[in-house]
Write an enzyme that holds these catalytic residues in place. Structure first.
Site, PDB file in Angstrom:
ATOM      1  N   ASP A 133      46.925  25.083  48.697  1.00  0.00           N
ATOM      2  CA  ASP A 133      47.094  23.630  48.669  1.00  0.00           C
ATOM      3  C   ASP A 133      48.345  23.189  49.410  1.00  0.00           C
ATOM      4  OD1 ASP A 133      44.802  23.416  47.199  1.00  0.00           O
ATOM      5  OD2 ASP A 133      45.794  22.978  45.289  1.00  0.00           O
ATOM      6  N   LEU A 160      41.185   9.321  53.053  1.00  0.00           N
ATOM      7  CA  LEU A 160      39.942   9.508  52.305  1.00  0.00           C
ATOM      8  C   LEU A 160      39.814  10.984  51.957  1.00  0.00           C
ATOM      9  CD1 LEU A 160      37.363   8.171  51.212  1.00  0.00           C
ATOM     10  CD2 LEU A 160      36.242   8.737  53.367  1.00  0.00           C
ATOM     11  N   PRO A 161      40.040  11.351  50.705  1.00  0.00           N
ATOM     12  CA  PRO A 161      40.029  12.773  50.339  1.00  0.00           C
ATOM     13  C   PRO A 161      38.643  13.389  50.454  1.00  0.00           C
ATOM     14  CG  PRO A 161      40.156  11.410  48.371  1.00  0.00           C
ATOM     15  CD  PRO A 161      40.297  10.480  49.548  1.00  0.00           C
ATOM     16  N   HIS A 162      38.625  14.675  50.750  1.00  0.00           N
ATOM     17  CA  HIS A 162      37.375  15.430  50.773  1.00  0.00           C
ATOM     18  C   HIS A 162      36.841  15.528  49.343  1.00  0.00           C
ATOM     19  CE1 HIS A 162      34.662  18.884  51.189  1.00  0.00           C
ATOM     20  NE2 HIS A 162      34.622  18.599  52.470  1.00  0.00           N
ATOM     21  N   PRO A 163      35.518  15.502  49.154  1.00  0.00           N
ATOM     22  CA  PRO A 163      34.966  15.571  47.790  1.00  0.00           C
ATOM     23  C   PRO A 163      35.417  16.789  46.992  1.00  0.00           C
ATOM     24  CG  PRO A 163      33.258  14.898  49.333  1.00  0.00           C
ATOM     25  CD  PRO A 163      34.473  15.261  50.164  1.00  0.00           C
ATOM     26  N   PHE A 165      32.207   9.468  53.241  1.00  0.00           N
ATOM     27  CA  PHE A 165      32.712   8.776  54.422  1.00  0.00           C
ATOM     28  C   PHE A 165      31.645   7.980  55.153  1.00  0.00           C
ATOM     29  CE2 PHE A 165      33.215   9.123  59.092  1.00  0.00           C
ATOM     30  CZ  PHE A 165      34.250   8.208  59.246  1.00  0.00           C
ATOM     31  N   GLU A 166      30.500   8.605  55.430  1.00  0.00           N
ATOM     32  CA  GLU A 166      29.469   7.944  56.229  1.00  0.00           C
ATOM     33  C   GLU A 166      29.026   6.625  55.594  1.00  0.00           C
ATOM     34  OE1 GLU A 166      29.031  12.377  57.074  1.00  0.00           O
ATOM     35  OE2 GLU A 166      29.523  11.094  55.370  1.00  0.00           O
ATOM     36  N   SER A 172      35.876  17.756  60.919  1.00  0.00           N
ATOM     37  CA  SER A 172      34.794  17.345  60.025  1.00  0.00           C
ATOM     38  C   SER A 172      33.563  16.904  60.808  1.00  0.00           C
ATOM     39  CB  SER A 172      35.258  16.202  59.123  1.00  0.00           C
ATOM     40  OG  SER A 172      34.172  15.680  58.384  1.00  0.00           O
TER      41      SER A 172
END
Length: 308
Positions: free
Chosen positions: A201, A221-224, A242-243, A262
């Site tokens: 991390d 925008l954090p990754h899931p 995101f999309e 990404s």
């Protein structure tokens, strides 16, 4: 009844498009995920709403829970019959055991992301040939491997039209429709897409903080699957991936979206005049990740090298 298996929110978006192609056939949905958070839960509910039956499970990586969950999947699905099966993660051991427990007439695959179109990714390799893996397969009854499922796949549904995929028989689907809103003239909002590139991390945090400062990032925008938190940036708090999110917001705002590698930026490229995408080239320590930059070059993505 058909069976469709998803592991990520992106796969749920693709699954919705596939389900729509079979309006007169009921579907049984399965959501297997390695994390549990509001984003995954939101898309699991979306999948469930499209299906006549539904099953979900949070997966664990430790050996004890892995074996326990394999037995649970076998017990839950043993003897069930489906007409067609649709699956993306043919490399997932638990999915292989689930498929081994059921009967089906036809297997189809669909995209997990750019891993499907990047040469030498794990979908183009076979499962680990370790003694432990062989024993688990024999003792618990796994009939499948990555390559046997590739060979078995009848049709592959892809969001990457025109690219070579894991099998030759592909059927393109449009993930998101183009946004026809007027071009916005307001100031550009810079967004960084989170991506847990490294196992540690601390390294992911240090990289993101450097990018945020260097490129004047306004929102993150954090990754899931992210579990860490950054201190010096405003977070976008949304259940949407995101999309879905960006194509709603770009109707009234202009965005410049930054990412490392990404696949999400490919999915929204050329969908709106109010979205610009930039890929930041980093040392990934993974050849499959590095190959994404060749793909971006081919697609005309603006790639900026920030390697130190």
């Amino acid at each position: 009844m058909n069976l469709i298996i998803c592991c990520t929110p992106l796969q749920v978006l693709i699954a919705e498009k596939i389900i729509a192609k079979f309006p007169h056939m009921p579907f049984y949905g399965v959501m297997l995920s390695t994390v549990s958070n509001k984003k995954f839960d939101f898309y699991a509910k979306r999948l469930a709403q499209q299906c006549q039956g539904f099953f979900s499970m949070v997966q664990h990586k430790d050996r004890f829970n892995l074996l326990k969950e394999i037995l649970y999947l076998k017990r839950t699905f043993s003897g069930k019959h489906f007409d067609q099966v649709f699956v993306a993660n043919i490399n997932d051991l638990q999915i292989q055991f689930l498929l081994s427990a059921i009967d089906f007439n036809l297997l189809n695959t669909f995209d997990d992301g750019t891993i499907n179109i990047v040469p030498n990714s794990l979908f183009y390799q076979d499962d680990p040939a370790t003694l432990q893996r062989k024993l688990i397969n024999v003792l618990l009854g796994n009939k499948y491997s990555i390559q046997s499922l590739r060979a078995l796949s009848h049709t592959h549904y892809t969001i990457y039209k025109g690219f070579k995929n894991i099998i030759e028989r592909v059927e393109p689907i449009e993930l998101v429709a183009a946004d026809n809103s007027e071009k916005v003239t307001s100031a550009v909002i810079n967004v960084l897409l989170g991506q847990p590139v490294f196992a540690e991390d601390e390294r992911n945090i240090a990289l993101a903080e450097r990018v945020i400062k260097q490129f004047n990032i306004h929102y993150y925008l954090p990754h899931p699957r992210e579990k860490y938190r950054l201190a010096q940036v405003n977070y976008i708090d949304t259940e949407l991936i995101f999309e879905d999110y960006i194509l709603q917001q770009c109707q009234t705002h202009k965005y410049c979206v930054y990412t490392y590698f990404s696949s999400a930026i490919i999915n929204i490229m050329n969908k709106s005049d109010n979205i610009e995408v930039v890929a930041l080239k980093i040392d990934t320590e993974n050849p499959a990740y590095d190959a994404c930059y060749d793909l971006f070059d081919e697609l005309g993505v603006n790639v900026i090298d920030i390697r130190e």
